[in-house]
Design a protein around this motif. Structure first.
Motif, PDB file in Angstrom:
ATOM      1  N   ASP A   1       0.824  -1.211   0.000  1.00 17.60           N
ATOM      2  CA  ASP A   1       0.000   0.000   0.000  1.00 17.60           C
ATOM      3  C   ASP A   1       0.856   1.259   0.000  1.00 17.60           C
ATOM      4  O   ASP A   1       0.507   2.255  -0.629  1.00 17.60           O
TER       5      ASP A   1
ATOM      6  N   TRP B   1      -3.651  -0.688   8.874  1.00 18.82           N
ATOM      7  CA  TRP B   1      -4.200  -1.369   7.710  1.00 18.82           C
ATOM      8  C   TRP B   1      -3.216  -1.496   6.551  1.00 18.82           C
ATOM      9  O   TRP B   1      -3.364  -2.379   5.693  1.00 18.82           O
ATOM     10  N   ALA B   2      -2.221  -0.621   6.486  1.00 18.56           N
ATOM     11  CA  ALA B   2      -1.385  -0.519   5.293  1.00 18.56           C
ATOM     12  C   ALA B   2      -0.225  -1.505   5.309  1.00 18.56           C
ATOM     13  O   ALA B   2       0.491  -1.620   6.317  1.00 18.56           O
TER      14      ALA B   2
ATOM     15  N   ASP C   1     -10.903   7.784   5.749  1.00 21.06           N
ATOM     16  CA  ASP C   1     -11.717   7.511   4.579  1.00 21.06           C
ATOM     17  C   ASP C   1     -12.659   6.323   4.809  1.00 21.06           C
ATOM     18  O   ASP C   1     -13.707   6.233   4.177  1.00 21.06           O
TER      19      ASP C   1
ATOM     20  N   LEU D   1      -8.358   0.253   0.618  1.00 22.37           N
ATOM     21  CA  LEU D   1      -8.445   1.637   1.068  1.00 22.37           C
ATOM     22  C   LEU D   1      -7.722   2.595   0.132  1.00 22.37           C
ATOM     23  O   LEU D   1      -7.877   3.803   0.235  1.00 22.37           O
ATOM     24  N   SER D   2      -6.902   2.068  -0.756  1.00 25.17           N
ATOM     25  CA  SER D   2      -6.181   2.916  -1.709  1.00 25.17           C
ATOM     26  C   SER D   2      -6.526   2.495  -3.127  1.00 25.17           C
ATOM     27  O   SER D   2      -6.648   1.300  -3.416  1.00 25.17           O
TER      28      SER D   2
ATOM     29  N   SER E   1      -4.491  -3.240  -0.068  1.00 26.04           N
ATOM     30  CA  SER E   1      -5.727  -2.886   0.619  1.00 26.04           C
ATOM     31  C   SER E   1      -6.681  -2.156  -0.315  1.00 26.04           C
ATOM     32  O   SER E   1      -6.264  -1.432  -1.228  1.00 26.04           O
TER      33      SER E   1
ATOM     34  N   ASN F   1      -4.901  15.089   1.263  1.00 27.81           N
ATOM     35  CA  ASN F   1      -5.034  13.864   0.481  1.00 27.81           C
ATOM     36  C   ASN F   1      -3.706  13.570  -0.224  1.00 27.81           C
ATOM     37  O   ASN F   1      -3.544  13.827  -1.414  1.00 27.81           O
TER      38      ASN F   1
ATOM     39  N   ARG G   1      -5.070   8.940   7.123  1.00 27.53           N
ATOM     40  CA  ARG G   1      -6.041   9.379   6.112  1.00 27.53           C
ATOM     41  C   ARG G   1      -6.846   8.172   5.617  1.00 27.53           C
ATOM     42  O   ARG G   1      -8.057   8.265   5.388  1.00 27.53           O
ATOM     43  N   GLY G   2      -6.199   7.026   5.466  1.00 26.04           N
ATOM     44  CA  GLY G   2      -6.918   5.818   5.069  1.00 26.04           C
ATOM     45  C   GLY G   2      -7.967   5.423   6.080  1.00 26.04           C
ATOM     46  O   GLY G   2      -9.082   5.029   5.723  1.00 26.04           O
TER      47      GLY G   2
END
Length: 396
Positions: free
Chosen positions: A71, A121-122, A377, A160-161, A158, A335, A373-374
């Motif tokens: 990620d 998460w990343a 979001d 998320l990106s 992920s 962002n 930021r992820g």
């Protein structure tokens, strides 16, 4: 211990099968440990041990391993043959990685953000270095651009990106042109630039006079944003310089006029005395917002050379590392789609590696903001109970 895991558990304790007598490790029967046990016992690294990857992250040569998904990638770009003064930033990636040694996953919780970016998460990898040629700047620019296109078009691990994000360790500042060319292609449009630097880096190439002019010489670490703007890579009107204190060319304000035509907001180093770090943060966020895709490009010479001497074009009167980190912590809502930390030249650094340490801390703050930021979001912003900093508005 390794190789004696099973036998050790059987014979290594008093009152066991050896009748209470401790059997020295080297006299026990050798039995191969299972993989899980090997991982448990030998994967740990102290700050002073291990191979020199950023923050002890897993190291993969991502450019040669298309199946290694990630990620966020840390990528070294050891290029410095576009500098105008002191060379040496080609050794910046190595120095920043070494200075990041005290960062690791088990002690990586960022109190101001309420997360540990290494355990969130990343999937974060140290993607190694781009093997940039030092002999031909035309080829070097092609190599760097190709690497950003290759990695930028990968699928992230992920959901998320939409695309993996890259944090580049420079290298001189000209590497930003390659990154912006790659991002423009990947995201299908211009990117806003948040530029921390003592210098404008929007110089018209003619401002570097030479009796032997060449088109290739336009590519340098002071004109790459001029080139990027002319190529339509920068979202003019949404971009910001911060930390400026450079001298200008000639006898008037023509450099600022060139900069104005490229749509940058200028925040000088002196402004922090009048508006403070929070005023700088507010100016950046007001200009850029939270939705526009942003490339954060940080020249370490934004710091005062008394605190960060290891750089190629030092300028007196810069910000402190504390001020810079405070500002970075305040803009976590941006962002960010990519970033760089450039112009760390360890040959000029102090014995305490203070410039490289600042670069490693900057990378950690940027990394934290990308990860947080992820979470935002996906509606899972971390809380900061009792913490101080931007994450807790109620505390001073």
């Amino acid at each position: 211990m390794a190789g004696y895991g099973v036998a050790g558990h059987q014979h290594g304790h008093h009152g066991g099968a050896d009748g209470g007598k401790h059997v020295p490790l080297h006299e026990r029967e050798y039995i191969q440990d299972p993989v899980e046990e090997l991982e448990r016992k030998w994967s740990f690294e102290w700050g002073f041990s291990g191979v020199n990857s950023f923050a002890h992250l897993e190291h993969v040569k991502c450019l040669t391993k298309p199946d290694s998904t990630f990620d966020i990638g840390i990528i070294g770009v050891p290029f410095d043959t576009a500098v105008s003064y002191r060379p040496g930033a080609r050794f910046g990636p190595r120095a920043i990685r070494a200075a990041s040694a005290r960062q690791n996953s088990f002690r990586g919780f960022n109190a101001r953000a309420g997360i540990n970016p290494y355990l969130s998460w990343a999937k974060i990898l140290d993607c190694g270095d781009v093997p940039v040629t030092p002999f031909d700047n035309f080829v070097a620019l092609e190599q760097m651009t190709s690497s950003y296109l290759e990695l930028g078009h990968r699928s992230p691990l992920s959901s998320l990106s939409s695309r993996p994000k890259l944090i580049s360790l420079g290298g001189d500042h000209s590497i930003a042109l390659a990154a912006l060319r790659g991002l423009h292609k990947v995201y299908g449009g211009p990117i806003a630039v948040l530029h921390f630097d003592a210098h404008l880096d929007t110089w018209h190439p003619a401002k570097y006079p030479s009796p032997w002019p060449s088109e290739q010489a336009q590519f340098n670490h002071g004109s790459m944003f001029w080139m990027a703007s002319n190529e339509g890579l920068i979202l003019n009107g949404s971009s910001v310089h911060a930390g400026l204190r450079t001298r200008l060319s000639g006898v008037d304000w023509a450099d600022y006029e060139d900069d104005d035509s490229q749509g940058f907001l200028r925040i000088s180093s002196d402004d922090i005395d009048d508006i403070g770090p929070k005023g700088v943060i507010d100016a950046i966020m007001s200009r850029m917002g939270t939705e526009v895709p942003v490339y954060l490009s940080l020249d370490i010479d934004v710091l005062d050379p008394g605190l960060a001497p290891g750089t190629g074009t030092p300028e007196a009167g810069g910000w402190t590392s504390r001020e810079l980190i405070r500002i970075l912590r305040g803009i976590e809502g941006l962002n960010l789609v990519g970033a760089d930390i450039v112009e760390v030249a360890p040959a000029y650094d102090g014995v305490g590696e203070q410039t490289a340490l600042a670069g490693a801390q900057v990378a950690y703050e940027i990394l934290t903001s990308m990860v947080k930021r992820g979470l935002k979001d996906m509606g899972k912003v971390a809380e900061v109970p009792g913490g101080k900093g931007e994450g807790n508005k109620d505390e001073l």
